[in-house]
Write an enzyme that holds these catalytic residues in place. Structure first.
Site, PDB file in Angstrom:
ATOM      1  N   HIS A  77       0.787  -2.819 -12.465  1.00  0.00           N
ATOM      2  CA  HIS A  77      -0.402  -2.053 -12.865  1.00  0.00           C
ATOM      3  C   HIS A  77      -1.497  -2.289 -11.842  1.00  0.00           C
ATOM      4  O   HIS A  77      -1.988  -3.400 -11.698  1.00  0.00           O
ATOM      5  CB  HIS A  77      -0.866  -2.485 -14.260  1.00  0.00           C
ATOM      6  CG  HIS A  77       0.126  -2.132 -15.318  1.00  0.00           C
ATOM      7  ND1 HIS A  77       0.133  -0.911 -15.943  1.00  0.00           N
ATOM      8  CD2 HIS A  77       1.183  -2.816 -15.809  1.00  0.00           C
ATOM      9  CE1 HIS A  77       1.151  -0.855 -16.788  1.00  0.00           C
ATOM     10  NE2 HIS A  77       1.806  -2.000 -16.725  1.00  0.00           N
ATOM     11  N   ARG A 112      -4.353  -0.245 -11.592  1.00  0.00           N
ATOM     12  CA  ARG A 112      -5.680   0.172 -12.071  1.00  0.00           C
ATOM     13  C   ARG A 112      -6.449   0.977 -11.029  1.00  0.00           C
ATOM     14  O   ARG A 112      -5.878   1.557 -10.130  1.00  0.00           O
ATOM     15  CB  ARG A 112      -6.505  -1.045 -12.522  1.00  0.00           C
ATOM     16  CG  ARG A 112      -5.761  -1.998 -13.447  1.00  0.00           C
ATOM     17  CD  ARG A 112      -5.575  -1.448 -14.840  1.00  0.00           C
ATOM     18  NE  ARG A 112      -5.248  -2.529 -15.750  1.00  0.00           N
ATOM     19  CZ  ARG A 112      -4.208  -2.537 -16.581  1.00  0.00           C
ATOM     20  NH1 ARG A 112      -3.374  -1.526 -16.658  1.00  0.00           N
ATOM     21  NH2 ARG A 112      -4.008  -3.559 -17.387  1.00  0.00           N
ATOM     22  N   ASN A 131      -0.721   4.362 -16.176  1.00  0.00           N
ATOM     23  CA  ASN A 131      -1.617   4.283 -17.351  1.00  0.00           C
ATOM     24  C   ASN A 131      -3.029   3.855 -16.938  1.00  0.00           C
ATOM     25  O   ASN A 131      -3.585   2.891 -17.437  1.00  0.00           O
ATOM     26  CB  ASN A 131      -1.052   3.334 -18.424  1.00  0.00           C
ATOM     27  CG  ASN A 131      -0.965   1.888 -17.966  1.00  0.00           C
ATOM     28  OD1 ASN A 131      -0.848   1.605 -16.766  1.00  0.00           O
ATOM     29  ND2 ASN A 131      -1.024   0.957 -18.902  1.00  0.00           N
ATOM     30  N   LYS A 157       6.997   7.995 -16.600  1.00  0.00           N
ATOM     31  CA  LYS A 157       6.844   6.890 -17.543  1.00  0.00           C
ATOM     32  C   LYS A 157       6.702   7.407 -18.962  1.00  0.00           C
ATOM     33  O   LYS A 157       5.942   8.338 -19.235  1.00  0.00           O
ATOM     34  CB  LYS A 157       5.597   6.086 -17.163  1.00  0.00           C
ATOM     35  CG  LYS A 157       5.259   4.972 -18.120  1.00  0.00           C
ATOM     36  CD  LYS A 157       6.134   3.745 -17.903  1.00  0.00           C
ATOM     37  CE  LYS A 157       5.806   2.669 -18.931  1.00  0.00           C
ATOM     38  NZ  LYS A 157       5.857   1.327 -18.400  1.00  0.00           N
ATOM     39  N   HIS A 205       9.135   2.430 -21.793  1.00  0.00           N
ATOM     40  CA  HIS A 205       8.586   1.256 -22.473  1.00  0.00           C
ATOM     41  C   HIS A 205       9.229   1.303 -23.853  1.00  0.00           C
ATOM     42  O   HIS A 205       8.824   2.089 -24.703  1.00  0.00           O
ATOM     43  CB  HIS A 205       7.056   1.350 -22.560  1.00  0.00           C
ATOM     44  CG  HIS A 205       6.445   0.195 -23.300  1.00  0.00           C
ATOM     45  ND1 HIS A 205       5.448  -0.579 -22.780  1.00  0.00           N
ATOM     46  CD2 HIS A 205       6.701  -0.320 -24.528  1.00  0.00           C
ATOM     47  CE1 HIS A 205       5.125  -1.532 -23.646  1.00  0.00           C
ATOM     48  NE2 HIS A 205       5.861  -1.384 -24.720  1.00  0.00           N
ATOM     49  N   HIS A 232      10.771  -4.011 -18.813  1.00  0.00           N
ATOM     50  CA  HIS A 232      10.354  -5.294 -19.402  1.00  0.00           C
ATOM     51  C   HIS A 232      11.087  -5.621 -20.701  1.00  0.00           C
ATOM     52  O   HIS A 232      10.485  -5.824 -21.744  1.00  0.00           O
ATOM     53  CB  HIS A 232       8.833  -5.349 -19.607  1.00  0.00           C
ATOM     54  CG  HIS A 232       8.203  -4.106 -20.162  1.00  0.00           C
ATOM     55  ND1 HIS A 232       8.680  -3.461 -21.279  1.00  0.00           N
ATOM     56  CD2 HIS A 232       7.136  -3.394 -19.745  1.00  0.00           C
ATOM     57  CE1 HIS A 232       7.920  -2.411 -21.515  1.00  0.00           C
ATOM     58  NE2 HIS A 232       6.985  -2.336 -20.598  1.00  0.00           N
ATOM     59  N   ASP A 250       5.519  -6.184 -14.333  1.00  0.00           N
ATOM     60  CA  ASP A 250       4.526  -5.699 -15.292  1.00  0.00           C
ATOM     61  C   ASP A 250       3.189  -6.399 -15.074  1.00  0.00           C
ATOM     62  O   ASP A 250       2.397  -6.555 -16.009  1.00  0.00           O
ATOM     63  CB  ASP A 250       4.999  -5.900 -16.746  1.00  0.00           C
ATOM     64  CG  ASP A 250       4.287  -4.967 -17.714  1.00  0.00           C
ATOM     65  OD1 ASP A 250       3.527  -4.091 -17.269  1.00  0.00           O
ATOM     66  OD2 ASP A 250       4.472  -5.127 -18.931  1.00  0.00           O
ATOM     67  N   ALA A 278     -13.005  -9.280 -31.474  1.00  0.00           N
ATOM     68  CA  ALA A 278     -12.748  -8.458 -30.282  1.00  0.00           C
ATOM     69  C   ALA A 278     -11.235  -8.250 -30.160  1.00  0.00           C
ATOM     70  O   ALA A 278     -10.456  -9.130 -30.505  1.00  0.00           O
ATOM     71  CB  ALA A 278     -13.281  -9.161 -29.046  1.00  0.00           C
TER      72      ALA A 278
HETATM   73  O1  DOR Z   1       1.499  -6.147 -21.603  1.00  0.00           O
HETATM   74  C1  DOR Z   1       1.376  -5.026 -21.146  1.00  0.00           C
HETATM   75  N1  DOR Z   1       0.306  -4.662 -20.392  1.00  0.00           N
HETATM   76  N2  DOR Z   1       2.296  -4.123 -21.427  1.00  0.00           N
HETATM   77  C2  DOR Z   1       2.161  -2.834 -21.083  1.00  0.00           C
HETATM   78  O2  DOR Z   1       3.029  -2.070 -21.390  1.00  0.00           O
HETATM   79  C3  DOR Z   1       0.947  -2.366 -20.406  1.00  0.00           C
HETATM   80  C4  DOR Z   1       0.272  -3.438 -19.689  1.00  0.00           C
HETATM   81  C5  DOR Z   1      -1.126  -3.076 -19.244  1.00  0.00           C
HETATM   82  O3  DOR Z   1      -1.339  -1.926 -18.802  1.00  0.00           O
HETATM   83  O4  DOR Z   1      -2.001  -3.923 -19.299  1.00  0.00           O
HETATM   84 ZN    ZN Z   2       3.557  -2.150 -17.792  1.00  0.00          ZN
END
Ligand code: DOR
Ligand code: ZN
Length: 343
Positions: free
Chosen positions: A16, A18, A42, A97, A134, A170, A242, A258
């Site tokens: 990921h 970002r 994502n 995905k 997933h 995963h 992951d 939170a």
């Molecule tokens: O633990 C996870 N974090 N599983 C996921 O499928 C997404 C990921 C995230 O984007 O932080």
């Molecule tokens: Zn992931």
């Protein structure tokens, strides 16, 4: 006793990255040890269209990378059209995905009802695209989600699309290990370092939110099944870290009630986690199969000239990495160090 090990640069089909400032940190961490990764779609505004994906991979991601290959991936929704899939494939986006809606971070545009996406899976099968699952049931809780997916949803998909290339991502249960090992060679599974190193018991011991990820960590028999698969050398079982950057204040919030996000930040020390667990399992000689060769073969990637040396000298993982992310095993001393030899 082995004191030093040379392995090729890692290939990690699940990170990921970002956006914005985070993207800079994630790319820098990824290219420390990897030469090829697949960047997950994502993002805040998810990569559900070709335009958005192009903007992200060719614009934002490329601006930060110097020598990292980032394989692109489209985010499937129940509304993705055949034309959109075809267009993506025409532009070299061959991975798609499939998130269970609402079951993990930024998955609110994912799938509720898998029968609705059969037409899309059919198109993907004929275009030889890869479906990245997933695998959690969108109506189950975090404990049973993966088993429910592989027993209630996956068998029908498996039967209906016998030629579809799939990555079962995963995996965390012995049922998922059995599923992939029963299947043909064009169905592969990925395993994360956290699922190899830890169980749900470790998370509960100190109620450690840094170990909170999806799919959730499971019990020892599941972990053993994952470990045996990882060291088996089977071409269907490969690394998919992951790696997900989450900052300290999100993972360890001080405000009451939170919501703690799921995900473990592993990119920065990835080879050290892998060397630690593979050595514990007496299988250092299988590390490069798991973390390089299997992905190379399955995606037909070019060979690399970059390599890493793993040295048996301890590394203390810091409590925080630059950018305030909590790395997996924060504060622990692991028995390996790593250096890279890039030309
Ligand atoms: O633990 C996870 N974090 N599983 C996921 O499928 C997404 C990921 C995230 O984007 O932080
Ligand atoms: Zn992931």
């Amino acid at each position: 006793v082995t004191t030093s090990y040379i392995i090729p640069a890692l290939r990690d089909p699940h990170q990921h990255l970002r956006e914005d400032l985070e993207l800079q940190h994630t790319v820098e961490a990824a290219e420390l040890w990897c030469d090829t990764i697949l960047g997950m779609p994502n993002t805040r505004e998810p990569l559900t269209t070709l335009d958005r994906a192009k903007q992200y991979y060719l614009g934002q991601v490329r601006a930060y990378t110097t020598h990292l290959t980032v394989m692109p991936c489209l985010y499937l929704t129940e509304d993705t059209t055949h034309e959109q899939l075809k267009e993506a494939a025409d532009h070299g986006i061959n991975s798609v995905k499939i998130y269970p809606r609402g079951k993990t971070s930024h998955s609110q545009h994912g799938i509720r009802n898998y029968t609705l996406i059969y037409p899309q899976l059919d198109v993907m099968q004929s275009l030889r695209m890869t479906a990245h699952f997933h695998g959690e049931h969108p109506e189950s809780d975090p404990w049973t989600g993966e088993r429910d997916f592989y027993t209630q949803i996956f068998p029908a998909i498996n039967q209906a699309f016998p030629r579809l290339r799939m990555v079962l991502e995963h995996i965390s249960t012995k049922e998922a290990v059995e599923t992939v090992l029963k299947g043909p060679g064009f169905r592969v599974a990925t395993i994360t370092p956290q699922h190899l190193l830890f169980t749900i018991g470790d998370l509960l011991q100190d109620l450690d939110s840094a170990l909170h990820c999806r799919p959730a960590l499971k019990e020892t028999p599941d972990q053993r099944a994952l470990q045996s698969a990882a060291i088996s050398g089977d071409p269907r079982i490969m690394l998919g870290s992951d790696s997900a950057p989450w900052k300290l204040h999100k993972k360890r919030p001080t405000t009451a009630r939170a919501v703690i996000p799921c995900g473990c930040w592993t990119a920065k020390y990835l080879p050290i986690y892998l060397a630690t667990i593979f050595e514990q399992l007496g299988a250092l000689d299988k590390l490069s199969t798991f973390a390089h060769h299997n992905a190379t073969q399955w995606w037909s990637l070019r060979p690399t000239s970059r390599c890493l040396s793993l040295v048996r000298e301890p590394t203390t993982i810091p409590h925080l990495t630059e950018g305030d992310y909590i790395p997996l095993c924060a504060g622990a001393t692991l028995p390996w160090s790593v250096e890279r030899h890039y030309t």
